[in-house]
Design a protein around this motif. Structure first.
Motif, short mmCIF file in Angstrom:
data_model
loop_
_atom_site.label_atom_id
_atom_site.label_comp_id
_atom_site.label_asym_id
_atom_site.label_seq_id
_atom_site.Cartn_x
_atom_site.Cartn_y
_atom_site.Cartn_z
N CYS A 133 0.84 -1.19 0.00
CA CYS A 133 0.00 0.00 0.00
C CYS A 133 0.88 1.25 0.00
O CYS A 133 1.77 1.39 0.84
CB CYS A 133 -0.88 -0.01 1.24
SG CYS A 133 -1.90 1.46 1.36
N HIS A 189 0.03 4.16 0.82
CA HIS A 189 -0.37 5.07 1.90
C HIS A 189 0.23 4.65 3.24
O HIS A 189 0.80 5.46 3.97
CB HIS A 189 -1.89 5.13 2.00
CG HIS A 189 -2.55 5.50 0.70
ND1 HIS A 189 -2.31 6.69 0.07
CD2 HIS A 189 -3.39 4.81 -0.10
CE1 HIS A 189 -3.01 6.74 -1.07
NE2 HIS A 189 -3.67 5.60 -1.18
N CYS A 190 0.10 3.37 3.59
CA CYS A 190 0.56 2.91 4.90
C CYS A 190 1.71 1.89 4.80
O CYS A 190 2.28 1.51 5.81
CB CYS A 190 -0.61 2.28 5.67
SG CYS A 190 -1.21 0.77 4.89
N CYS A 243 -5.41 -3.12 1.84
CA CYS A 243 -4.51 -3.40 2.94
C CYS A 243 -5.33 -3.51 4.23
O CYS A 243 -6.53 -3.26 4.23
CB CYS A 243 -3.48 -2.28 3.08
SG CYS A 243 -4.25 -0.73 3.61
N GLN A 283 -5.38 -1.62 6.65
CA GLN A 283 -5.75 -0.31 7.18
C GLN A 283 -6.97 0.29 6.46
O GLN A 283 -7.33 1.43 6.69
CB GLN A 283 -4.58 0.67 7.07
CG GLN A 283 -3.33 0.23 7.81
CD GLN A 283 -3.57 0.09 9.30
OE1 GLN A 283 -3.92 1.05 9.97
NE2 GLN A 283 -3.41 -1.12 9.82
N HIS A 327 -7.34 0.82 3.12
CA HIS A 327 -7.14 1.45 1.81
C HIS A 327 -7.51 0.45 0.71
O HIS A 327 -7.13 -0.71 0.79
CB HIS A 327 -5.69 1.91 1.64
CG HIS A 327 -5.27 2.88 2.70
ND1 HIS A 327 -4.21 2.66 3.54
CD2 HIS A 327 -5.78 4.09 3.05
CE1 HIS A 327 -4.08 3.69 4.38
NE2 HIS A 327 -5.03 4.56 4.10
ZN LIG Z 1 -2.86 1.09 3.42
#
Ligand SMILES: [Zn+2]
Length: 238
Positions: free
Chosen positions: A11, A13-14, A27, A29, A31
């Motif tokens: 991912c 983002h994370c 993911c 989280q 996303h």
């Molecule tokens: Zn993520």
């Protein structure tokens, strides 16, 4: 979507792993990412470009992944920001939507080759996702690319120093390993002329209706020279 390909993703983002969740890619989280499935065939006017790459090949800015499909990739991964392009690419590769200017949705050091055909170049991210000894293949417009189309439609010419700017931009991340120019004369129907003009640099884009009017008075088919530079780069010292 190839399970081995999913294992290479992360991912942006994370940075957690991506996995298939309820038929989409995500993911832990929360996303989520588009995966495209639809199939679509299109005319491959640049099919003459020889591209040889094996293993994990990541096409950054894949469009419909026409060129990626022409390589010998065992595990082809197509990245693009366009949902329409991804739908077509999904027929040929594991296709994932992302912003090519930002962090790419791949783990570090997983790609044998990064392919970049007429698309934005995110050198730092290309270097990160390539394995040690991996290579980058860039395909950029050569001098005089689609010149008859540019002249016939009264468009602005493509910057002839693109290759040099590319070299400067990738300096420090990649070492040039050679470049070859490939040319071919294409015979384009009017609809192909329109498509090529719309896919070109934004400087080519005319007012709606104006482009169609200019194309209508061109010979059909229109003979156009396609000229491309295929360059190889290896990961430099990091
Ligand atoms: Zn993520």
């Amino acid at each position: 979507m190839h399970p081995d390909a999913v294992a290479l993703l992360r991912c942006p983002h994370c940075r957690h792993r991506l996995q298939l969740i309820d038929g989409s890619l995500g993911c832990d989280q929360g996303h989520r990412f588009d995966i495209a499935r639809e199939a679509f065939l299109e005319a491959g006017h640049l099919d003459f470009i020889p591209l040889d790459a094996h293993g994990v090949v990541v096409d950054a800015g894949s469009g419909p992944a026409h060129h990626l499909a022409a390589t010998g990739a065992e595990l082809p991964l197509a990245l693009d920001s366009s949902t329409a392009a991804l739908r077509r690419a999904a027929r040929r590769a594991t296709a994932v939507g992302c912003d090519l200017w930002k962090e790419l949705p791949l783990r570090a050091g997983v790609a044998d080759t990064v392919l970049n055909v007429f698309s934005p170049r995110n050198g730092a991210e290309f270097a990160r996702i390539l394995r040690p000894g991996g290579r980058l293949i860039t395909v950029t417009p050569g001098r005089g690319h689609l010149q008859q189309l540019v002249e016939g439609l009264g468009l602005l010419s493509v910057d002839p120093d693109k290759q040099e700017r590319l070299r400067v931009k990738l300096a420090g991340l990649f070492e040039p390993r050679g470049s070859e120019r490939h040319e071919r004369t294409l015979e384009l129907r009017h609809r192909d002329v329109l498509a090529a003009a719309r896919m070109g640099p934004s400087a080519w884009h005319l007012e709606p209706g104006e482009l169609e009017g200019r194309v209508a008075v061109l010979p059909e088919p229109l003979e156009v020279t396609a000229s491309v530079d295929v360059a190889e780069w290896s990961s430099g010292p990091r």
